[in-house]
Structures are given as structure tokens and as C-alpha cells.
Write an enzyme that holds these catalytic residues in place. Structure first.
Site, PDB file in Angstrom:
ATOM      1  N   VAL A  16      -8.317 -11.373 -16.169  1.00 60.59           N
ATOM      2  CA  VAL A  16      -7.542 -12.189 -15.100  1.00 60.59           C
ATOM      3  C   VAL A  16      -8.347 -12.226 -13.862  1.00 60.59           C
ATOM      4  CG1 VAL A  16      -5.317 -12.102 -13.774  1.00 60.59           C
ATOM      5  CG2 VAL A  16      -5.356 -11.493 -16.150  1.00 60.59           C
ATOM      6  N   ASP A  37     -14.576  -3.326  -9.208  1.00 56.88           N
ATOM      7  CA  ASP A  37     -14.285  -2.802 -10.400  1.00 56.88           C
ATOM      8  C   ASP A  37     -14.608  -1.236 -10.324  1.00 56.88           C
ATOM      9  OD1 ASP A  37     -13.274  -4.118 -13.292  1.00 56.88           O
ATOM     10  OD2 ASP A  37     -14.000  -2.099 -13.335  1.00 56.88           O
ATOM     11  N   ALA A 229       7.758 -13.402 -22.721  1.00 57.35           N
ATOM     12  CA  ALA A 229       8.958 -13.293 -24.015  1.00 57.35           C
ATOM     13  C   ALA A 229       9.232 -14.559 -24.739  1.00 57.35           C
ATOM     14  CB  ALA A 229       9.966 -12.170 -23.376  1.00 57.35           C
ATOM     15  N   CYS A 280      -0.923  -9.587 -23.723  1.00 57.47           N
ATOM     16  CA  CYS A 280       0.329  -9.674 -22.952  1.00 57.47           C
ATOM     17  C   CYS A 280       1.533  -9.482 -23.906  1.00 57.47           C
ATOM     18  CB  CYS A 280       0.187 -10.756 -22.026  1.00 57.47           C
ATOM     19  SG  CYS A 280      -0.858 -10.704 -20.663  1.00 57.47           S
ATOM     20  N   PHE A 281       1.484 -10.359 -24.806  1.00 61.06           N
ATOM     21  CA  PHE A 281       2.836 -10.604 -25.313  1.00 61.06           C
ATOM     22  C   PHE A 281       3.551  -9.257 -26.086  1.00 61.06           C
ATOM     23  CE2 PHE A 281       2.293 -15.325 -26.641  1.00 61.06           C
ATOM     24  CZ  PHE A 281       2.238 -15.647 -25.295  1.00 61.06           C
ATOM     25  N   ARG A 448      -4.057 -20.744 -40.472  1.00 59.97           N
ATOM     26  CA  ARG A 448      -4.187 -21.403 -39.229  1.00 59.97           C
ATOM     27  C   ARG A 448      -3.905 -22.866 -39.666  1.00 59.97           C
ATOM     28  NH1 ARG A 448      -3.506 -18.715 -34.039  1.00 59.97           N
ATOM     29  NH2 ARG A 448      -4.523 -16.769 -34.396  1.00 59.97           N
TER      30      ARG A 448
HETATM   31  C1  UDX Z   1      -4.702  -8.379 -17.123  1.00 57.79           C
HETATM   32  C2  UDX Z   1      -3.384  -7.861 -16.409  1.00 57.79           C
HETATM   33  O1  UDX Z   1      -4.098  -7.606 -15.143  1.00 57.79           O
HETATM   34  C3  UDX Z   1      -2.320  -7.275 -16.995  1.00 57.79           C
HETATM   35  O2  UDX Z   1      -1.300  -6.804 -16.538  1.00 57.79           O
HETATM   36  C4  UDX Z   1      -2.094  -8.465 -18.046  1.00 57.79           C
HETATM   37  O3  UDX Z   1      -1.023  -7.972 -18.838  1.00 57.79           O
HETATM   38  C5  UDX Z   1      -3.245  -8.412 -18.891  1.00 57.79           C
HETATM   39  O4  UDX Z   1      -4.252  -8.972 -18.275  1.00 57.79           O
HETATM   40  P1  UDX Z   1      -7.164  -7.877 -17.914  1.00 57.79           P
HETATM   41  O5  UDX Z   1      -7.420  -8.397 -16.852  1.00 57.79           O
HETATM   42  O6  UDX Z   1      -6.704  -8.878 -19.153  1.00 57.79           O
HETATM   43  O7  UDX Z   1      -5.929  -7.397 -17.249  1.00 57.79           O
HETATM   44  O8  UDX Z   1      -7.736  -6.709 -18.235  1.00 57.79           O
HETATM   45  P2  UDX Z   1      -9.039  -6.164 -18.239  1.00 57.79           P
HETATM   46  O9  UDX Z   1      -9.759  -7.155 -18.905  1.00 57.79           O
HETATM   47  O10 UDX Z   1      -8.865  -4.799 -19.158  1.00 57.79           O
HETATM   48  O11 UDX Z   1      -9.575  -5.846 -16.857  1.00 57.79           O
HETATM   49  C6  UDX Z   1      -8.997  -4.792 -15.794  1.00 57.79           C
HETATM   50  C7  UDX Z   1     -10.134  -4.316 -15.173  1.00 57.79           C
HETATM   51  O12 UDX Z   1      -9.747  -3.363 -14.172  1.00 57.79           O
HETATM   52  C8  UDX Z   1     -11.140  -3.411 -15.955  1.00 57.79           C
HETATM   53  O13 UDX Z   1     -12.522  -4.023 -15.868  1.00 57.79           O
HETATM   54  C9  UDX Z   1     -10.935  -2.169 -15.171  1.00 57.79           C
HETATM   55  O14 UDX Z   1     -12.206  -1.555 -15.410  1.00 57.79           O
HETATM   56  C10 UDX Z   1     -10.545  -2.185 -14.018  1.00 57.79           C
HETATM   57  N1  UDX Z   1     -10.077  -1.132 -13.277  1.00 57.79           N
HETATM   58  C11 UDX Z   1      -8.874  -0.519 -13.962  1.00 57.79           C
HETATM   59  C12 UDX Z   1     -10.375  -0.936 -12.013  1.00 57.79           C
HETATM   60  O15 UDX Z   1     -11.264  -1.663 -11.477  1.00 57.79           O
HETATM   61  N2  UDX Z   1      -9.925   0.074 -11.218  1.00 57.79           N
HETATM   62  C13 UDX Z   1      -8.573   0.937 -11.949  1.00 57.79           C
HETATM   63  O16 UDX Z   1      -8.369   1.726 -11.268  1.00 57.79           O
HETATM   64  C14 UDX Z   1      -8.158   0.648 -13.234  1.00 57.79           C
HETATM   65  C1  UDX Z   2      -0.308 -15.693 -22.759  1.00 54.38           C
HETATM   66  C2  UDX Z   2       0.378 -16.576 -21.884  1.00 54.38           C
HETATM   67  O1  UDX Z   2       0.366 -17.829 -22.524  1.00 54.38           O
HETATM   68  C3  UDX Z   2      -0.114 -16.613 -20.520  1.00 54.38           C
HETATM   69  O2  UDX Z   2       0.850 -17.845 -19.772  1.00 54.38           O
HETATM   70  C4  UDX Z   2      -0.187 -15.334 -20.026  1.00 54.38           C
HETATM   71  O3  UDX Z   2      -0.543 -15.362 -18.705  1.00 54.38           O
HETATM   72  C5  UDX Z   2      -0.906 -14.406 -20.852  1.00 54.38           C
HETATM   73  O4  UDX Z   2      -0.209 -14.332 -22.158  1.00 54.38           O
HETATM   74  P1  UDX Z   2      -2.966 -15.580 -23.940  1.00 54.38           P
HETATM   75  O5  UDX Z   2      -2.310 -13.877 -24.625  1.00 54.38           O
HETATM   76  O6  UDX Z   2      -4.118 -15.642 -23.194  1.00 54.38           O
HETATM   77  O7  UDX Z   2      -1.703 -16.049 -22.847  1.00 54.38           O
HETATM   78  O8  UDX Z   2      -2.736 -16.717 -25.090  1.00 54.38           O
HETATM   79  P2  UDX Z   2      -1.658 -17.691 -25.725  1.00 54.38           P
HETATM   80  O9  UDX Z   2      -2.290 -19.101 -25.665  1.00 54.38           O
HETATM   81  O10 UDX Z   2      -0.507 -17.761 -25.200  1.00 54.38           O
HETATM   82  O11 UDX Z   2      -1.620 -17.098 -27.135  1.00 54.38           O
HETATM   83  C6  UDX Z   2      -1.167 -15.788 -27.369  1.00 54.38           C
HETATM   84  C7  UDX Z   2      -1.220 -15.964 -28.955  1.00 54.38           C
HETATM   85  O12 UDX Z   2      -0.301 -16.496 -29.793  1.00 54.38           O
HETATM   86  C8  UDX Z   2      -2.444 -15.982 -29.712  1.00 54.38           C
HETATM   87  O13 UDX Z   2      -2.618 -15.068 -30.733  1.00 54.38           O
HETATM   88  C9  UDX Z   2      -2.294 -17.261 -30.349  1.00 54.38           C
HETATM   89  O14 UDX Z   2      -3.112 -17.660 -31.526  1.00 54.38           O
HETATM   90  C10 UDX Z   2      -0.623 -17.284 -30.891  1.00 54.38           C
HETATM   91  N1  UDX Z   2      -0.125 -18.834 -30.799  1.00 54.38           N
HETATM   92  C11 UDX Z   2       0.030 -19.400 -29.886  1.00 54.38           C
HETATM   93  C12 UDX Z   2       0.530 -19.123 -32.045  1.00 54.38           C
HETATM   94  O15 UDX Z   2       0.266 -18.253 -33.073  1.00 54.38           O
HETATM   95  N2  UDX Z   2       1.220 -20.304 -32.047  1.00 54.38           N
HETATM   96  C13 UDX Z   2       1.320 -20.996 -30.932  1.00 54.38           C
HETATM   97  O16 UDX Z   2       1.776 -22.265 -31.383  1.00 54.38           O
HETATM   98  C14 UDX Z   2       0.599 -20.654 -29.839  1.00 54.38           C
END
Ligand code: UDX
Ligand code: UDX
Length: 472
Positions: A16, A37, A229, A280-281, A448
Site C-alpha cells: 500500500v 520502513d 466485506a 485484506c478480505f 479460473r
Molecule cells: C497494508 C495495509 O496497510 C493493511 O492494513 C492492509 O489491510 C493490507 O495492506 P501492506 O502494505 O499490504 O499493508 O503490508 P506490507 O506489504 O506488509 O507492508 C507493511 C510495511 O510496514 C512493511 O514493510 C513493514 O516492514 C512496515 N512496518 C511495519 C514499519 O515500517 N513499521 C512498523 O512498526 C511495522
Molecule cells: C482488495 C480490494 O479490491 C481493494 O479495494 C482493497 O483496497 C484491498 O483488497 P486485492 O485483495 O488487492 O484488493 O484484490 P482483488 O482484485 O479485490 O481480489 C481479491 C481476490 O478475489 C483475489 O484472490 C481474486 O482472484 C479474487 N476474485 C476477484 C475472484 O475470485 N473473482 C472476482 O470476480 C474478483
């Protein structure tokens, strides 16, 4: 009071934080963005000159990083320095599901959020807008606020002021850059209008004003959880119907098309597959279930729990179908696994359905030849081991799967091919050619619905497509 925003800091250089800050840097060349980070290795990867080695794969990302890095976009582990100079701080750290203690298995573990708030409390100077970017349980902003405000009272520094906002991220992996460039909406929650306006002005650099929604902080936090959700619920709904199609002679592709053409329902997120993955989901719905229970809303909690249960069941039933098709045993049989990422166009494997499905097949003694265009051997190994300590301790397990570098290598000598991720290259597989290197009888399981099933059939392969009743 108005805010002058020149320096932005983002804590968390992950899926993110990295792409979001890259796009902000691209769209706002006058701002300086520092992404920090605690993970030195991750920061080194963001800084290396070979852009194909960035820590995350996302189409369009390397072009933006190449344009902005070391101009107005910087990656660093110097958290103190960049918090100090920031006018605006995004918190984008991970919030995994708790594995122990109260709420284990459901509630989000907020220790990283709290740690980030404490770092900000320690180092920030002047007026600072603090923004929750991570998806968080409702009321987390209150925790952040309390830590920040009480630190101010403690050090008695009247120059310091904090303004907490919620600005949830809606990007999906694989399309993150596009989602950030052209968001459906931007949501800003908060109670200080000037702080809200400062963040709104940042987005106005490239987003239409009518797409920027403002609300109180709790509505903003909850909206993000509910959006995820609802998306997951659609996938579980269509996946439940895929099983019914197989039982009745209907075809899920026809049903999805017909249902999705109703403009009230819409055609997105109606593709059945091996179940949803991603960071996330599952986490967000578990969290929702936990919050509902906490408020005594047991019916609401069990309603949403079913979305997760259905997702688990879909994965379980797929491995059962494969095993029963291969005469009830896969011991000593080779199966090609095409795709390990949770969806195409990402190297992310978090909660990928491939993990459970591969594990189930390994436990049945199947020999897996795994190929994914973007996922490394180390990552697959990590995911398979992480799931089950029993597997980890079993030395035979490593002999049961092999990492492959191509479709060709993965499918060589196999009894069955299992497609788990919808990568473009799998859509173009030439089954006539590939079938020659498989062992007879041959099977293809397409979870798929992306391959040319007719061509595979004509190549002498027994085919099975998710949500289609034609017997194998
Ligand atoms: C995100 C969101 O922020 C989370 O809420 C969401 O539901 C999933 O996506 P994401 O960016 O996917 O997280 O996570 P990740 O790729 O694990 O990156 C988080 C980073 O934060 C890591 O690189 C970790 O090292 C860093 N981190 C964690 C810090 O820099 N400080 C901390 O105290 C903890
Ligand atoms: C999701 C949300 O879409 C995004 O808005 C939020 O910020 C983070 O979580 P992401 O998890 O990156 O994003 O991917 P997404 O495209 O939503 O797919 C999630 C999962 O659902 C994947 O495993 C995908 O293959 C599956 N999926 C998606 C299906 O099986 N069928 C579909 O029609 C769409």
C-alpha cells in the site's frame, strides 16, 4: 488555521505505502515524499538501481519510481528524521489478524499501528496531520489520537498539534497504479475541517472534487471494512453457485453473464474461482465478525462468518475433486500447479488459495511442479511451511514439490495440470503441444475458466472447468 504541506512521510513501504506514495510523488512534484520502513532490506530493494527488482511487482510502478525516485520520492529507514520534518504522515503498516490472546483468529493486531503512533509522538514537530491509510477496526483513530495527545500533555510543548484523519486505501493489487490514478472515490474522515481540506487539496491535484467524499472518522473507517466485506461476499456468492452449476448442468460463465447484465447487480466481481486471497478480505471480515460479536450482534457476525466459511470450502472441495478424479489417489502422481499468486499481475501470495490447495495435495502424497511467473521459490517454500508445522518437520515434504521456471518445465511428465492463477500466459497455452509431454491418462483442472478447453479436449486431455458440469 490553514496548513502548509511541503513534506510528507509514509510509515510502511509495503504493497500500500509504496505504490500510493509513488503516485502522490508523481502527481504532486512540489511535495517531498519520504517513505520509511523498519525493514532495511525492503528499503534497499526500493533503492536499488535495477528497477525490475523492486520489492513488489505492480504494472506501471517501476516507470513512476524511475521518474520520481531521488527527485521528490525517497525511501529510507531514518524514521526519526522524516517524522520530524513531516507536515503530513501516512500510516501504512500491516495489521495482521491476532494469532494469540483476546480476539485471536479474528481481531486485528494493532501493535504496529500503536508503535507507529508512538514514534510519531516521540519525534513529530509543529502541526502534523496523521493519516490512517491501513485498513483498521472502527475506533482505531481514537487510540492513535490518545497516544498523540497524551504525549503532548506530557512534554508540555504547546507548538505541537496533531490532527488524525482516516483516508482508507481502495487499491487492488495488480491494478494499483490505475486505481490510484483514477480512483472511484477518495474517502477522508476526520473532525478538523482544515486538516480535511489539506488532504483534499493534495488529491485535487488529479482527482475530481465530486469523487472526494468526507465524513466523520468512524464512517470512513467502517466504510473501508464494509467495501471489502461486500466484495468478498460477491465472490463467495458466485463460488457457492459454481458448485450448484456443476451439480445441475448449468454453466457458471452463463449464469455470471446473465446475472451481471442486470444493471442493479452489475457485472464486476462475479468470476468464480478457487476462492479469494490477498491480505485484506479474510482479515477484514474476521475483524468485522469480531466487532459485531463485541457489540452483541451475533446474527450479523455469523452472517459474515459464512463468507469466510464458503471461501474455505471452495478451496477444500477443489482438492477433493482433483483427488477423486485421479482415481482416488495422487500418491506417486505428478501435478503441475500453474499460478501461486492470489491473483494475476502481482507477486503477492498472502492468503492465496494456492497455499491450502497445494498443502492438501501434498498431504495426499502428490508430487507438485509449481510455476508462477512472479513468485519466487523462497516465497512458495515459506508459504507452504508456514501453514503447517507438521509439514515443516516432515523431511519428505520438500521432496514432494519442485519449483519450475516455465509452463513447459512444470508440465513435463505430469498426470494433471491445475490452473490456480489467471496469468495471461496460461490463457495462451497450446494444449496440442503440451499434451505430448504429459503422462496418460491426462487431466486439466481449470479453476479460473481461462483456457481453451475444447483444444485441450481435442488433445486427448480429460478436462474439468470450475462451475461446469461436463463430466471429466
Ligand atoms: C497494508 C495495509 O496497510 C493493511 O492494513 C492492509 O489491510 C493490507 O495492506 P501492506 O502494505 O499490504 O499493508 O503490508 P506490507 O506489504 O506488509 O507492508 C507493511 C510495511 O510496514 C512493511 O514493510 C513493514 O516492514 C512496515 N512496518 C511495519 C514499519 O515500517 N513499521 C512498523 O512498526 C511495522
Ligand atoms: C482488495 C480490494 O479490491 C481493494 O479495494 C482493497 O483496497 C484491498 O483488497 P486485492 O485483495 O488487492 O484488493 O484484490 P482483488 O482484485 O479485490 O481480489 C481479491 C481476490 O478475489 C483475489 O484472490 C481474486 O482472484 C479474487 N476474485 C476477484 C475472484 O475470485 N473473482 C472476482 O470476480 C474478483
Amino acid at each position: 488555521m490553514s496548513f502548509e504541506i511541503n513534506n510528507i512521510c509514509c510509515i510502511g513501504a509495503g504493497y500500500v505505502g509504496g505504490p500510493t506514495m509513488s503516485v502522490i510523488a508523481d502527481k504532486c512534484p512540489n511535495l517531498t515524499i519520504n517513505v520509511v520502513d523498519i525493514n532495511q532490506q525492503r528499503i534497499d530493494q526500493w533503492n536499488q538501481s535495477d528497477l525490475s527488482q523492486l520489492p513488489i511487482y505492480e504494472p506501471g510502478l517501476k516507470e513512476i519510481v524511475s521518474k520520481c525516485r531521488n527527485k521528490n520520492l525517497y525511501f529510507s529507514i531514518d524514521i526519526e528524521k522524516h517524522i520530524k520534518s513531516a507536515d503530513m504522515i501516512f500510516i501504512s503498516v500491516n495489521t495482521p489478524t491476532k494469532v494469540k490472546g483476546i480476539g485471536a483468529g479474528q481481531a486485528s493486531d494493532l501493535k504496529w499501528i500503536e508503535a507507529s503512533a508512538r514514534e510519531i509522538a516521540k519525534f513529530a514537530e509543529g502541526k502534523t496531520i496523521v493519516i490512517e491509510k491501513s485498513t483498521l477496526p472502527v475506533k482505531t483513530a481514537a487510540i492513535i489520537n490518545k497516544i498523540l495527545q497524551e504525549s503532548n500533555t506530557e512534554i508540555n510543548n504547546s507548538d505541537r498539534e496533531f490532527f488524525v484523519l482516516s483516508n482508507p486505501e481502495f487499491l487492488a493489487e495488480g491494478t494499483a497504479i490505475n486505481d490510484l490514478n483514477q480512483p472511484d472515490r477518495v474517502l477522508i474522515g476526520g473532525d478538523n475541517q482544515e486538516a480535511i481540506d489539506a488532504l483534499k487539496n493534495l488529491y485535487l491535484n488529479w482527482v475530481d472534487e465530486n469523487k472526494i467524499l468526507t465524513s466523520n472518522i468512524w464512517s470512513s473507517e467502517l466504510s473501508k471494512l464494509i467495501a471489502n466485506a461486500f466484495l468478498a461476499q460477491r465472490i463467495s456468492s458466485i463460488n457457492s453457485i459454481s458448485a450448484l452449476c456443476e451439480a445441475t448442468g448449468a454453466d457458471i460463465k452463463d449464469v455470471s453473464l446473465a446475472v451481471g447484465m442486470d444493471s442493479r447487480i452489475g457485472n464486476k466481481f462475479l468470476e468464480s474461482g478457487p476462492g479469494f486471497g490477498g491480505s485484506c478480505f479474510k482479515k477484514d471480515i474476521l475483524n468485522l465478525v469480531y466487532i459485531c460479536k463485541h457489540h452483541g450482534l451475533d446474527e450479523v457476525a455469523s452472517y459474515w462468518q459464512k463468507v469466510i466459511d464458503m471461501n474455505f470450502w471452495q478451496q477444500k472441495r477443489l482438492s477433493e475433486i482433483i483427488i477423486s478424479s485421479l482415481f482416488g489417489t495422487i500418491s506417486e502422481k505428478k501435478i503441475a500447479i500453474l499460478g501461486f499468486a492470489f491473483k494475476a499481475n502481482t507477486n503477492d501470495t498472502r492468503e492465496s488459495p494456492a497455499i491450502k490447495i497445494c498443502r492438501d495435495l501434498l498431504e495426499e502424497g502428490g508430487n507438485l511442479q509449481i510455476y508462477d511467473p512472479r513468485v519466487s521459490k523462497e516465497m512458495i517454500n515459506h508459504e507452504l511451511q508456514k501453514q503447517d508445522e507438521n509439514i515443516k518437520n516432515n523431511n519428505d515434504y520438500k521432496k514432494l514439490w519442485k519449483y519450475c521456471e516455465s509452463v513447459q518445465q512444470a508440465t513435463y511428465g505430469v498426470d494433471a495440470v491445475l490452473i490456480l492463477t489467471e496469468w495471461e500466459e496460461f490463457k495462451n497455452i497450446k494444449w496440442q503441444k503440451l499434451s505430448k509431454s504429459m503422462r496418460s491418462p491426462k487431466w486439466l483442472f481449470d479453476t479460473r475458466s481461462i483456457t481453451d478447453i475444447e483444444e485441450a479436449k481435442s488433445a486427448g486431455i480429460n478436462t474439468w472447468r470450475l462451475g461446469n458440469s461436463e463430466a471429466i
